[in-house]
Design a protein around this motif. Structure first.
Motif, PDB file in Angstrom:
ATOM      1  N   VAL A  25     -78.690 -67.930 -41.675  1.00 44.99           N
ATOM      2  CA  VAL A  25     -77.979 -67.145 -40.666  1.00 44.99           C
ATOM      3  C   VAL A  25     -76.811 -66.439 -41.363  1.00 44.99           C
ATOM      4  O   VAL A  25     -75.900 -67.098 -41.873  1.00 44.99           O
ATOM      5  CB  VAL A  25     -77.455 -68.039 -39.525  1.00 44.99           C
ATOM      6  N   LEU A  26     -76.847 -65.110 -41.411  1.00 41.65           N
ATOM      7  CA  LEU A  26     -75.821 -64.330 -42.094  1.00 41.65           C
ATOM      8  C   LEU A  26     -74.661 -64.038 -41.144  1.00 41.65           C
ATOM      9  O   LEU A  26     -74.847 -63.398 -40.107  1.00 41.65           O
ATOM     10  CB  LEU A  26     -76.410 -63.021 -42.618  1.00 41.65           C
ATOM     11  N   ASN A  27     -73.480 -64.495 -41.517  1.00 42.36           N
ATOM     12  CA  ASN A  27     -72.259 -64.198 -40.761  1.00 42.36           C
ATOM     13  C   ASN A  27     -71.440 -63.180 -41.563  1.00 42.36           C
ATOM     14  O   ASN A  27     -71.110 -63.408 -42.728  1.00 42.36           O
ATOM     15  CB  ASN A  27     -71.444 -65.473 -40.549  1.00 42.36           C
ATOM     16  N   TYR A  28     -71.104 -62.043 -40.944  1.00 41.85           N
ATOM     17  CA  TYR A  28     -70.407 -60.980 -41.669  1.00 41.85           C
ATOM     18  C   TYR A  28     -69.709 -60.056 -40.684  1.00 41.85           C
ATOM     19  O   TYR A  28     -69.997 -60.056 -39.490  1.00 41.85           O
ATOM     20  CB  TYR A  28     -71.400 -60.176 -42.510  1.00 41.85           C
ATOM     21  N   SER A  29     -68.790 -59.241 -41.225  1.00 39.09           N
ATOM     22  CA  SER A  29     -68.102 -58.222 -40.432  1.00 39.09           C
ATOM     23  C   SER A  29     -67.595 -57.159 -41.393  1.00 39.09           C
ATOM     24  O   SER A  29     -67.437 -57.414 -42.602  1.00 39.09           O
ATOM     25  CB  SER A  29     -66.932 -58.833 -39.649  1.00 39.09           C
ATOM     26  N   ASP A  30     -67.351 -55.963 -40.887  1.00 40.96           N
ATOM     27  CA  ASP A  30     -66.803 -54.911 -41.737  1.00 40.96           C
ATOM     28  C   ASP A  30     -65.471 -55.359 -42.328  1.00 40.96           C
ATOM     29  O   ASP A  30     -64.616 -55.912 -41.626  1.00 40.96           O
ATOM     30  CB  ASP A  30     -66.598 -53.630 -40.931  1.00 40.96           C
ATOM     31  N   ILE A  31     -65.296 -55.131 -43.638  1.00 40.02           N
ATOM     32  CA  ILE A  31     -64.081 -55.552 -44.337  1.00 40.02           C
ATOM     33  C   ILE A  31     -63.143 -54.347 -44.443  1.00 40.02           C
ATOM     34  O   ILE A  31     -63.474 -53.344 -45.084  1.00 40.02           O
ATOM     35  CB  ILE A  31     -64.410 -56.099 -45.732  1.00 40.02           C
ATOM     36  N   VAL A  32     -61.997 -54.449 -43.819  1.00 39.30           N
ATOM     37  CA  VAL A  32     -61.004 -53.364 -43.830  1.00 39.30           C
ATOM     38  C   VAL A  32     -59.891 -53.717 -44.806  1.00 39.30           C
ATOM     39  O   VAL A  32     -59.332 -54.815 -44.751  1.00 39.30           O
ATOM     40  CB  VAL A  32     -60.425 -53.148 -42.415  1.00 39.30           C
ATOM     41  N   ASP A  33     -59.576 -52.792 -45.730  1.00 39.01           N
ATOM     42  CA  ASP A  33     -58.568 -53.068 -46.750  1.00 39.01           C
ATOM     43  C   ASP A  33     -57.662 -51.848 -46.922  1.00 39.01           C
ATOM     44  O   ASP A  33     -58.058 -50.708 -46.640  1.00 39.01           O
ATOM     45  CB  ASP A  33     -59.244 -53.407 -48.078  1.00 39.01           C
ATOM     46  N   THR A  34     -56.429 -52.108 -47.389  1.00 32.86           N
ATOM     47  CA  THR A  34     -55.448 -51.041 -47.598  1.00 32.86           C
ATOM     48  C   THR A  34     -55.299 -50.761 -49.084  1.00 32.86           C
ATOM     49  O   THR A  34     -55.126 -51.682 -49.888  1.00 32.86           O
ATOM     50  CB  THR A  34     -54.081 -51.436 -47.011  1.00 32.86           C
ATOM     51  N   VAL A  35     -55.364 -49.495 -49.451  1.00 33.70           N
ATOM     52  CA  VAL A  35     -55.254 -49.097 -50.849  1.00 33.70           C
ATOM     53  C   VAL A  35     -53.842 -49.378 -51.362  1.00 33.70           C
ATOM     54  O   VAL A  35     -52.848 -49.059 -50.692  1.00 33.70           O
ATOM     55  CB  VAL A  35     -55.579 -47.599 -51.022  1.00 33.70           C
ATOM     56  N   SER A  36     -53.756 -49.965 -52.544  1.00 31.54           N
ATOM     57  CA  SER A  36     -52.453 -50.251 -53.148  1.00 31.54           C
ATOM     58  C   SER A  36     -52.608 -50.326 -54.658  1.00 31.54           C
ATOM     59  O   SER A  36     -53.716 -50.446 -55.188  1.00 31.54           O
ATOM     60  CB  SER A  36     -51.889 -51.581 -52.619  1.00 31.54           C
ATOM     61  N   GLY A  37     -51.477 -50.252 -55.365  1.00 33.41           N
ATOM     62  CA  GLY A  37     -51.469 -50.424 -56.813  1.00 33.41           C
ATOM     63  C   GLY A  37     -51.802 -49.191 -57.621  1.00 33.41           C
ATOM     64  O   GLY A  37     -51.887 -49.269 -58.851  1.00 33.41           O
ATOM     65  N   LEU A  38     -52.010 -48.034 -56.970  1.00 31.52           N
ATOM     66  CA  LEU A  38     -52.290 -46.811 -57.720  1.00 31.52           C
ATOM     67  C   LEU A  38     -51.008 -46.278 -58.353  1.00 31.52           C
ATOM     68  O   LEU A  38     -49.947 -46.267 -57.727  1.00 31.52           O
ATOM     69  CB  LEU A  38     -52.896 -45.746 -56.803  1.00 31.52           C
ATOM     70  N   GLU A  39     -51.091 -45.859 -59.591  1.00 32.61           N
ATOM     71  CA  GLU A  39     -49.926 -45.322 -60.298  1.00 32.61           C
ATOM     72  C   GLU A  39     -49.561 -43.938 -59.749  1.00 32.61           C
ATOM     73  O   GLU A  39     -50.416 -43.217 -59.240  1.00 32.61           O
ATOM     74  CB  GLU A  39     -50.206 -45.222 -61.800  1.00 32.61           C
ATOM     75  N   GLU A  40     -48.295 -43.630 -59.874  1.00 33.40           N
ATOM     76  CA  GLU A  40     -47.852 -42.299 -59.456  1.00 33.40           C
ATOM     77  C   GLU A  40     -48.466 -41.244 -60.373  1.00 33.40           C
ATOM     78  O   GLU A  40     -48.532 -41.429 -61.592  1.00 33.40           O
ATOM     79  CB  GLU A  40     -46.326 -42.196 -59.509  1.00 33.40           C
ATOM     80  N   LEU A  41     -48.923 -40.165 -59.798  1.00 34.59           N
ATOM     81  CA  LEU A  41     -49.518 -39.085 -60.568  1.00 34.59           C
ATOM     82  C   LEU A  41     -48.469 -38.496 -61.505  1.00 34.59           C
ATOM     83  O   LEU A  41     -47.391 -38.091 -61.066  1.00 34.59           O
ATOM     84  CB  LEU A  41     -50.048 -38.005 -59.632  1.00 34.59           C
ATOM     85  N   PRO A  42     -48.738 -38.470 -62.809  1.00 31.92           N
ATOM     86  CA  PRO A  42     -47.722 -37.979 -63.752  1.00 31.92           C
ATOM     87  C   PRO A  42     -47.422 -36.489 -63.550  1.00 31.92           C
ATOM     88  O   PRO A  42     -48.300 -35.704 -63.171  1.00 31.92           O
ATOM     89  CB  PRO A  42     -48.369 -38.238 -65.115  1.00 31.92           C
ATOM     90  N   ASP A  43     -46.165 -36.140 -63.811  1.00 28.66           N
ATOM     91  CA  ASP A  43     -45.732 -34.738 -63.714  1.00 28.66           C
ATOM     92  C   ASP A  43     -46.212 -33.990 -64.954  1.00 28.66           C
ATOM     93  O   ASP A  43     -45.871 -34.358 -66.089  1.00 28.66           O
ATOM     94  CB  ASP A  43     -44.208 -34.687 -63.626  1.00 28.66           C
ATOM     95  N   THR A  44     -47.036 -32.969 -64.758  1.00 30.51           N
ATOM     96  CA  THR A  44     -47.565 -32.193 -65.893  1.00 30.51           C
ATOM     97  C   THR A  44     -47.087 -30.739 -65.850  1.00 30.51           C
ATOM     98  O   THR A  44     -47.725 -29.850 -66.432  1.00 30.51           O
ATOM     99  CB  THR A  44     -49.105 -32.221 -65.876  1.00 30.51           C
ATOM    100  N   THR A  45     -45.967 -30.538 -65.194  1.00 27.97           N
ATOM    101  CA  THR A  45     -45.444 -29.168 -65.066  1.00 27.97           C
ATOM    102  C   THR A  45     -45.229 -28.547 -66.438  1.00 27.97           C
ATOM    103  O   THR A  45     -44.588 -29.133 -67.317  1.00 27.97           O
ATOM    104  CB  THR A  45     -44.109 -29.185 -64.301  1.00 27.97           C
ATOM    105  N   GLY A  46     -45.755 -27.323 -66.625  1.00 29.39           N
ATOM    106  CA  GLY A  46     -45.555 -26.592 -67.865  1.00 29.39           C
ATOM    107  C   GLY A  46     -46.511 -26.955 -68.974  1.00 29.39           C
ATOM    108  O   GLY A  46     -46.498 -26.308 -70.042  1.00 29.39           O
ATOM    109  N   MET A  47     -47.344 -27.975 -68.786  1.00 22.78           N
ATOM    110  CA  MET A  47     -48.258 -28.388 -69.850  1.00 22.78           C
ATOM    111  C   MET A  47     -49.486 -27.486 -69.888  1.00 22.78           C
ATOM    112  O   MET A  47     -50.038 -27.132 -68.848  1.00 22.78           O
ATOM    113  CB  MET A  47     -48.712 -29.830 -69.654  1.00 22.78           C
ATOM    114  N   ILE A  48     -49.887 -27.124 -71.095  1.00 21.05           N
ATOM    115  CA  ILE A  48     -51.086 -26.299 -71.267  1.00 21.05           C
ATOM    116  C   ILE A  48     -52.333 -27.167 -71.257  1.00 21.05           C
ATOM    117  O   ILE A  48     -53.335 -26.837 -70.609  1.00 21.05           O
ATOM    118  CB  ILE A  48     -50.996 -25.510 -72.597  1.00 21.05           C
ATOM    119  N   PHE A  49     -52.257 -28.318 -71.949  1.00 20.19           N
ATOM    120  CA  PHE A  49     -53.360 -29.285 -71.983  1.00 20.19           C
ATOM    121  C   PHE A  49     -52.828 -30.666 -71.586  1.00 20.19           C
ATOM    122  O   PHE A  49     -52.498 -31.490 -72.458  1.00 20.19           O
ATOM    123  CB  PHE A  49     -53.991 -29.352 -73.377  1.00 20.19           C
ATOM    124  N   PRO A  50     -52.731 -30.966 -70.284  1.00 16.15           N
ATOM    125  CA  PRO A  50     -52.187 -32.258 -69.841  1.00 16.15           C
ATOM    126  C   PRO A  50     -52.987 -33.460 -70.325  1.00 16.15           C
ATOM    127  O   PRO A  50     -52.451 -34.565 -70.455  1.00 16.15           O
ATOM    128  CB  PRO A  50     -52.238 -32.158 -68.310  1.00 16.15           C
TER     129      PRO A  50
END
Length: 382
Positions: free
Chosen positions: A269-294
């Motif tokens: 007998v399979l017991n289950y439910s949709d698993i809801v999770d919150t995204v966390s731990g992602l690094e801040e996107l680095p600032d590449t302003t002015g870079m030709i080849f980031p």
């Protein structure tokens, strides 16, 4: 036969010793004969009990085979699911009923055999008792042996009866255990074996769900007969979204399971439910302003990347590789250019710069690649 009292040889048909008149053990012979008959009947009962157990096992296997066949038919024609399920239930009930009837028949037969043994024993005792009554008038010395013989008969009879009933009870217990095992279903908690991980930068993150098969097998492998077949046939799932994620977003893992097949084919007998999770731990996107080849820190440049670039652009692309590591330029114009970007942190003077220590393997390749491109442009211009 030898007389136990005087040692004289006595014929087998003699009831008394011709020398001393001691009664011979004819009653004992009759009791031994009845006991031998009882032991033969016991062996017969054992064999019949074993046959009954084998019949039960075969009936259970037939039920399993029938269930598998019916489930296959149900999958091929979903419109007949309800009707097929009822047929399976009826057939299972018939098989179980047949198994019960078979055991009951065996038990009844055992009872009859016990009654027959008892009747034979009673008849033997009755005959010997009548013989003894007639012998008492001829020789009263025989009375001394009656009590031990009767006690032994009663003990043997009790032992035989107890053994037979024990075998009958054992057969019934085996039937009940087989029926319970055939109908028992294992409850499984699927949600406990899924983990969700996140990688990348905020606003560009990715998510990955992992079903821990090793832990699942460790927890339920002994309870489920074909645990790998259950996983392959009945258990799956996926994330509703797995890329372009930001910290704080919500992701959902939705199960894709075949609960009906799990219950019918694997007794689970399979017991289950949709698993809801919150995204966390992602690094801040680095600032590449002015870079030709980031991405020149991680990706090798090629000729198509610089095909339309002039001398100044090539030099800026080269300098930005150094600037990302805090290189302080002697050229005032270049220094002021990079100081205008928030990502630039001047930390290493040009005189103290050690490229081998600061740059990674790909950056070193790109530095040489851009230097060669600048050199080729100079040669063309000359």
């Amino acid at each position: 036969m030898q007389c136990g009292k005087c040692g004289a040889q006595v014929g087998d048909d003699f009831k008394f010793c011709p020398e001393c008149g001691t009664p011979m053990p004819v009653v004992r012979k009759a009791a031994e004969k009845a006991l031998n008959q009882g032991e033969e009947s016991l062996e017969k009962v054992k064999a019949e009990a074993a046959d009954a157990i084998d019949d039960i096992k075969e009936a259970v296997e037939e039920v399993k085979d029938d269930l598998r066949e019916k489930v296959a038919e149900i999958k091929e024609n979903l419109s007949d699911v309800a009707e097929k399920a009822e047929e399976v239930k009826e057939k299972v009930a018939d098989k179980i009923s047949d198994a019960k009837d078979s055991v009951e028949d065996k038990v009844e037969k055992v009872k009859k055999d016990v009654a027959e043994i008892e009747e034979n024993a009673k008849q033997a005792v009755k005959e010997e008792t009548e013989k003894e009554k007639s012998n008492k008038m001829e020789n009263p010395v025989k009375q001394k042996n009656e009590a031990p013989v009767d006690a032994k008969k009663a003990q043997d009879k009790k032992r035989i009866t107890n053994f037979i009933w024990c075998m009958a009870v054992l057969a019934v217990a085996v039937l009940i255990a087989c029926m319970a095992r055939a109908n028992q279903k294992v409850p499984v908690e699927l949600d406990n074996f899924v983990s969700i991980s996140y990688d990348g930068y905020d606003t560009e993150g990715t998510a990955k769900a992992h079903f821990d098969k090793k832990a699942f097998v460790a927890d339920y492998g002994e309870q489920v007969e074909d645990i790998n077949g259950l996983i392959a046939d009945c258990i799956d799932g996926s994330l509703t979204v797995d890329e372009g994620l930001s910290n704080g977003d919500t992701v959902v893992y939705q199960w894709d399971v075949d609960a009906e097949a799990a219950e019918s084919n694997y007794k689970v007998v399979l017991n289950y439910s949709d698993i809801v999770d919150t995204v966390s731990g992602l690094e801040e996107l680095p600032d590449t302003t002015g870079m030709i080849f980031p991405d020149s820190t991680d990706v090798r440049l090629n000729n198509s990347d610089i095909a339309d670039m002039d001398m100044d652009e090539l030099r800026s692309a080269l300098n930005e590789i150094y600037a990302r590591h805090g290189y302080i330029f002697h050229n005032e114009k270049t220094q002021k250019e990079f100081e205008g970007y928030s990502w630039y942190e001047p930390t290493i003077d040009a005189d103290d710069w050690d490229g081998d220590a600061e740059l990674n393997r790909i950056e070193k390749y790109n530095v040489e690649f851009l230097k060669n491109a600048i050199k080729e442009l100079k040669e063309k211009a000359a």
